[in-house]
Design an enzyme around this catalytic site. Sequence first.
Site, mmCIF file in Angstrom:
data_model
loop_
_atom_site.group_PDB
_atom_site.id
_atom_site.type_symbol
_atom_site.label_atom_id
_atom_site.label_comp_id
_atom_site.label_asym_id
_atom_site.label_seq_id
_atom_site.Cartn_x
_atom_site.Cartn_y
_atom_site.Cartn_z
ATOM 1 N N TRP A 158 0.875 -1.181 0.000
ATOM 2 C CA TRP A 158 0.000 0.000 0.000
ATOM 3 C C TRP A 158 0.912 1.230 0.000
ATOM 4 O O TRP A 158 1.793 1.337 0.858
ATOM 5 C CB TRP A 158 -0.868 -0.042 1.254
ATOM 6 C CG TRP A 158 -1.771 1.134 1.456
ATOM 7 C CD1 TRP A 158 -2.598 1.703 0.538
ATOM 8 C CD2 TRP A 158 -1.952 1.861 2.685
ATOM 9 N NE1 TRP A 158 -3.286 2.738 1.114
ATOM 10 C CE2 TRP A 158 -2.913 2.860 2.430
ATOM 11 C CE3 TRP A 158 -1.412 1.764 3.966
ATOM 12 C CZ2 TRP A 158 -3.335 3.751 3.404
ATOM 13 C CZ3 TRP A 158 -1.834 2.642 4.937
ATOM 14 C CH2 TRP A 158 -2.784 3.630 4.656
ATOM 15 N N ASP A 239 -0.436 -5.374 9.603
ATOM 16 C CA ASP A 239 -1.441 -4.404 9.182
ATOM 17 C C ASP A 239 -2.649 -5.222 8.723
ATOM 18 O O ASP A 239 -2.577 -5.945 7.718
ATOM 19 C CB ASP A 239 -0.891 -3.541 8.036
ATOM 20 C CG ASP A 239 -1.893 -2.465 7.607
ATOM 21 O OD1 ASP A 239 -3.010 -2.432 8.163
ATOM 22 O OD2 ASP A 239 -1.554 -1.655 6.717
ATOM 23 N N LYS A 275 -13.044 -0.834 6.071
ATOM 24 C CA LYS A 275 -13.597 -1.704 5.044
ATOM 25 C C LYS A 275 -14.598 -2.710 5.610
ATOM 26 O O LYS A 275 -15.708 -2.829 5.109
ATOM 27 C CB LYS A 275 -12.466 -2.453 4.330
ATOM 28 C CG LYS A 275 -11.888 -1.722 3.159
ATOM 29 C CD LYS A 275 -11.057 -0.509 3.501
ATOM 30 C CE LYS A 275 -9.729 -0.846 4.147
ATOM 31 N NZ LYS A 275 -8.864 0.331 4.331
HETATM 32 N N1 PLA Z 1 -3.514 -0.533 5.373
HETATM 33 C C1 PLA Z 1 -3.766 -0.991 4.132
HETATM 34 C C2 PLA Z 1 -3.015 -2.166 3.641
HETATM 35 C C3 PLA Z 1 -4.721 -0.346 3.324
HETATM 36 O O1 PLA Z 1 -4.948 -0.808 2.104
HETATM 37 C C4 PLA Z 1 -5.422 0.773 3.831
HETATM 38 C C5 PLA Z 1 -6.427 1.507 2.990
HETATM 39 C C6 PLA Z 1 -5.123 1.186 5.140
HETATM 40 C C7 PLA Z 1 -4.162 0.513 5.875
HETATM 41 C C8 PLA Z 1 -5.756 2.362 5.792
HETATM 42 O O2 PLA Z 1 -7.097 2.412 5.824
HETATM 43 P P1 PLA Z 1 -7.868 3.313 6.863
HETATM 44 O O3 PLA Z 1 -6.922 4.305 7.426
HETATM 45 O O4 PLA Z 1 -8.944 3.957 6.070
HETATM 46 O O5 PLA Z 1 -8.364 2.362 7.891
HETATM 47 N N2 PLA Z 1 -6.252 1.497 1.594
HETATM 48 C C9 PLA Z 1 -7.253 2.065 0.670
HETATM 49 C C10 PLA Z 1 -7.526 3.525 0.924
HETATM 50 C C11 PLA Z 1 -8.573 1.324 0.809
HETATM 51 C C12 PLA Z 1 -6.338 4.436 1.024
HETATM 52 O O6 PLA Z 1 -5.427 4.393 0.191
HETATM 53 O O7 PLA Z 1 -6.348 5.225 1.988
HETATM 54 C C13 PLA Z 1 -6.725 1.827 -0.766
HETATM 55 O O8 PLA Z 1 -7.433 2.156 -1.718
HETATM 56 O O9 PLA Z 1 -5.620 1.265 -0.899
#
Ligand code: PLA
Length: 428
Positions: A158, A239, A275
């Site tokens: 991510w 995570d 989510k």
């Molecule tokens: N960790 C991972 C691996 C994630 O994919 C995301 C969110 C988070 C943490 C953090 O989410 P939160 O803070 O909202 O609880 N990833 C998303 C959104 C869904 C983003 O980039 O913020 C994504 O589209 O990858």
Amino acid sequence: MALWNAVASRLARHRSWTAGVGSSRAMSSWWHSVEPAPKDPILGVTEAFLADPSPDKVNVGVGAYRDDNGKPVVLECVREAERRIAGSMNMEYLPMGGSVKMVEETLKLAYGDNSEFIKDKRVAAVQALSGTGACRLFAEFQKRFRPESQIYIPVPTWSNHHNIWRDAQVPQRTYHYYHAESRGLDFASLMDDVKNAPSGSFFLLHACAHNPTGVDPSEEQWREISQQFKAKGHFALFDMAYQGFASGDPERDAKSIRIFLEDGHSIGIAQSYAKNMGLYGQRVGCLSVLCEDEKQAVAVKSQLQMIARPMYSNPPVHGALIVSTILGDPELKQLWLKEVKGMADRIIGMRTALRENLENLGSSLSWKHITEQIGMFCYSGMTPEQVDRLTKEFHIYMTRNGRISMAGVTTGNVRYLANAIHVVTEST
Ligand code: PLA
């Protein structure tokens, strides 16, 4: 008198205008060196999508669940919890560590209902600003108490993981994870990297439904990873942003963590309800650190609170109330589990539909990985240039690494999406 008034008001206007010029000049010089920040690779896609007037546009960028009509979803269990909460609670500050009840229920999801670690009060845990906030709190904690340490992050991951540890000033290293040719896990290289990292290193692991690849280690592979971590004395921060989205069952999705717990690791966990409860904008999550004993857990929790206090003082109350209301009531919890499964199943259905559509179009490429990968994302293998064409020619928005948020695919747009993917992948 009238003439005097007119002169006075002209004078006043002139004075305020010149004062304005002087101060705006002074003000603009404060920030003259500030350049626009680069667009975020994920949230920037949403911005571009919103700015596109095309009626055909499709957003499969950010990982946000949609129903089959492409609409955002509020779970029924959340609606019911809100009905119960409405008007019955005050709006006082939560403690620095957040809602004790919410944290208690959240720990059970990760460590297990009857976890001896929870009973023995060995888990230091605080409510966090969703998964991002939980990761950030951990990174700050790591920097403060292990200032010489580094963090090993998978390739790919991510994108925000890099920003989080960068801003906490923890040096980053990477470890192998994805094998592009097989579109699967590069297990051998992963194990090598774990073996070759200096003993006592910090590793970031995705507990389930790896983002962006949709590729998770098998149970057997997790056991081997855990053994190797043991041999090297590494620390694992899990995570877990998608508990329930991999298999449809939050309990099964916690397997990687349970294996590490069985093997006696002292781990950390970042949890998020964005989510799996659809509480994206409520920013509710939890950071926990498993300690050697209760005394250590008390100390660690107090330090986590100390990090939170000057940053945001204490976390927001509403989302925490929703979560504790749902998980504290057996009937609502059952409804939640059913709804999580419903979301996971719709995504699985869309994986099949997207693959079938591509195959029916006569694509000469293999699309097996669409149904083999799990969780919210399909790591399609498309190049940044192909993604750019999808956006320019078809108004389809996704991250340039070729990640498709399957949660945004619907019965209504799957054929359009498949056709566009077919066009850009056949001709380049
Ligand atoms: N960790 C991972 C691996 C994630 O994919 C995301 C969110 C988070 C943490 C953090 O989410 P939160 O803070 O909202 O609880 N990833 C998303 C959104 C869904 C983003 O980039 O913020 C994504 O589209 O990858």
